[in-house]
Design a protein around this motif. Structure first.
Motif, short mmCIF file in Angstrom:
data_model
loop_
_atom_site.label_atom_id
_atom_site.label_comp_id
_atom_site.label_asym_id
_atom_site.label_seq_id
_atom_site.Cartn_x
_atom_site.Cartn_y
_atom_site.Cartn_z
N ASP A 21 0.86 -1.20 0.00
CA ASP A 21 0.00 0.00 0.00
C ASP A 21 0.88 1.23 0.00
O ASP A 21 1.40 1.64 1.04
N PRO A 27 -0.86 -3.64 -5.29
CA PRO A 27 -2.02 -2.81 -5.61
C PRO A 27 -1.60 -1.35 -5.79
O PRO A 27 -0.73 -0.86 -5.07
N GLN A 44 -2.98 2.03 -5.11
CA GLN A 44 -4.10 2.55 -4.34
C GLN A 44 -3.69 3.78 -3.54
O GLN A 44 -2.51 4.08 -3.39
N ASN A 45 -4.72 4.48 -3.08
CA ASN A 45 -4.53 5.56 -2.13
C ASN A 45 -5.69 5.51 -1.14
O ASN A 45 -6.39 4.50 -1.07
N GLY A 58 -9.15 4.55 -2.76
CA GLY A 58 -9.49 3.27 -3.37
C GLY A 58 -8.35 2.63 -4.13
O GLY A 58 -7.26 3.18 -4.25
N VAL A 59 -8.64 1.43 -4.63
CA VAL A 59 -7.67 0.64 -5.39
C VAL A 59 -7.89 0.89 -6.88
O VAL A 59 -9.00 0.73 -7.39
N ARG A 60 -6.84 1.28 -7.58
CA ARG A 60 -6.96 1.57 -9.01
C ARG A 60 -6.62 0.36 -9.88
O ARG A 60 -7.20 0.16 -10.94
N SER A 98 -12.62 0.94 1.09
CA SER A 98 -13.35 1.75 0.12
C SER A 98 -14.50 0.98 -0.52
O SER A 98 -15.32 1.54 -1.24
N HIS A 107 -13.94 -1.73 -2.55
CA HIS A 107 -13.44 -2.42 -3.73
C HIS A 107 -13.20 -3.90 -3.44
O HIS A 107 -12.57 -4.25 -2.43
N HIS A 157 -8.70 3.27 7.30
CA HIS A 157 -7.97 2.59 6.23
C HIS A 157 -6.87 1.72 6.83
O HIS A 157 -6.02 2.19 7.57
#
Length: 277
Positions: free
Chosen positions: A16, A45, A47-48, A51-53, A115, A117, A212
């Motif tokens: 992360d 992943p 992500q920020n 959410g996960v992109r 988020s 996801h 988070h």
């Protein structure tokens, strides 16, 4: 001259880059609790806090090689397993760990991000329940993950009780069902021990979106307390206390534009030194 050893925790989990979850949260947690942290990366992943992109896979052979490299050198006192998103990865982890002496395992079945996801492939669930559950000393699903594992809606405490009984039948030794998604002023989590008895943990609900990485953090805290030599029930109880305080002490801080991280270092401990015999 006396020699000492740090209690050590190995985390096998995803990355992360925003620093709040995954391996980053695991290392922060175990470090804050006075343990030495080693790590194996299972996925990358992108992500920020919002959410996960995308998720870039790590070659399965690379995961096995990482585990062997650590276990051949720095034998951990506990292992935390997090993001395992393919059947091949499940097989590789279980097969590699079986080549070494049994070490207590805490498995956080990461399936859904804070988020919302979805992070896991459908066919992976069967592999997890058949192969990874039997080697884990405790699994720590949240309500969304419990719903997937029990194949039912899990929205209330009553649902959580029912889901726990169903998941226990999948071959788990013990389960901590996290109740953080309950829409009540009091949050209740349930711990089903190896004998099938359940224990409840109640805390007041904290009004914050800075959660988070809370699942990663809790499972790592439990692993850290196990590494310190504490019994499983005590480790689960102390882990619950740690996560509550980490959330409470990070409520008033904004980091990012989405679900912010916890304050892992609200009361950091020095590295514990145990005398070697």
């Amino acid at each position: 001259m006396k020699k000492y050893k740090y209690p050590s925790v190995l985390t096998i989990a995803g990355f992360d880059g925003s620093g709040g979850a995954g391996i980053q949260a695991d290392i922060k947690t175990t470090s804050a609790l006075g343990c030495f942290s080693t790590s194996v990366l299972t996925a990358l992943p992108v992500q920020n806090t919002r959410g996960v992109r995308k998720i870039y896979p790590i070659p399965v052979e690379a995961v096995s090689d990482q585990i062997k490299a650590i276990l051949d050198d720095i034998v951990p006192d506990a292992i935390k397993i997090g993001m395992v998103h393919t059947p091949q990865l499940v097989e590789a982890i279980v097969s590699t760990l079986s080549q070494y002496p049994k070490i207590p395992v805490v498995f956080d079945p990461v399936m859904v991000a804070t988020s919302g996801h979805r992070l896991i492939e459908e066919e992976t669930i069967k592999a997890i329940t058949e192969k990874l559950f039997p080697v884990a000393d405790v699994i720590t699903p949240n309500m969304d993950e419990a719903a997937i594992l029990a194949d039912m809606k899990v929205e209330t405490l009553e649902d959580l009780y029912t889901a726990g009984k169903k998941i226990k039948q999948l071959g788990c030794k013990s389960i901590l069902l996290k109740g953080g998604h309950q829409k009540t002023s009091t949050i209740t989590s349930l711990f089903y021990d190896e004998d099938g008895n359940y224990h409840s943990f109640e805390t007041s609900k904290l009004d914050t979106s800075n959660t988070h990485g809370s699942g990663c953090t809790l499972s790592s805290a439990i692993a850290a307390y196990i590494a310190q030599g504490k019994p499983l029930y005590d480790s689960v109880s102390l882990g619950q206390q740690y996560i509550y305080q980490a959330i409470e002490n990070g409520m008033d801080v904004q980091t990012g534009l989405g679900n912010g991280p916890l304050n892992h270092f609200f009361n950091p401990q020095k590295l514990i030194k145990n005398e070697m015999v």
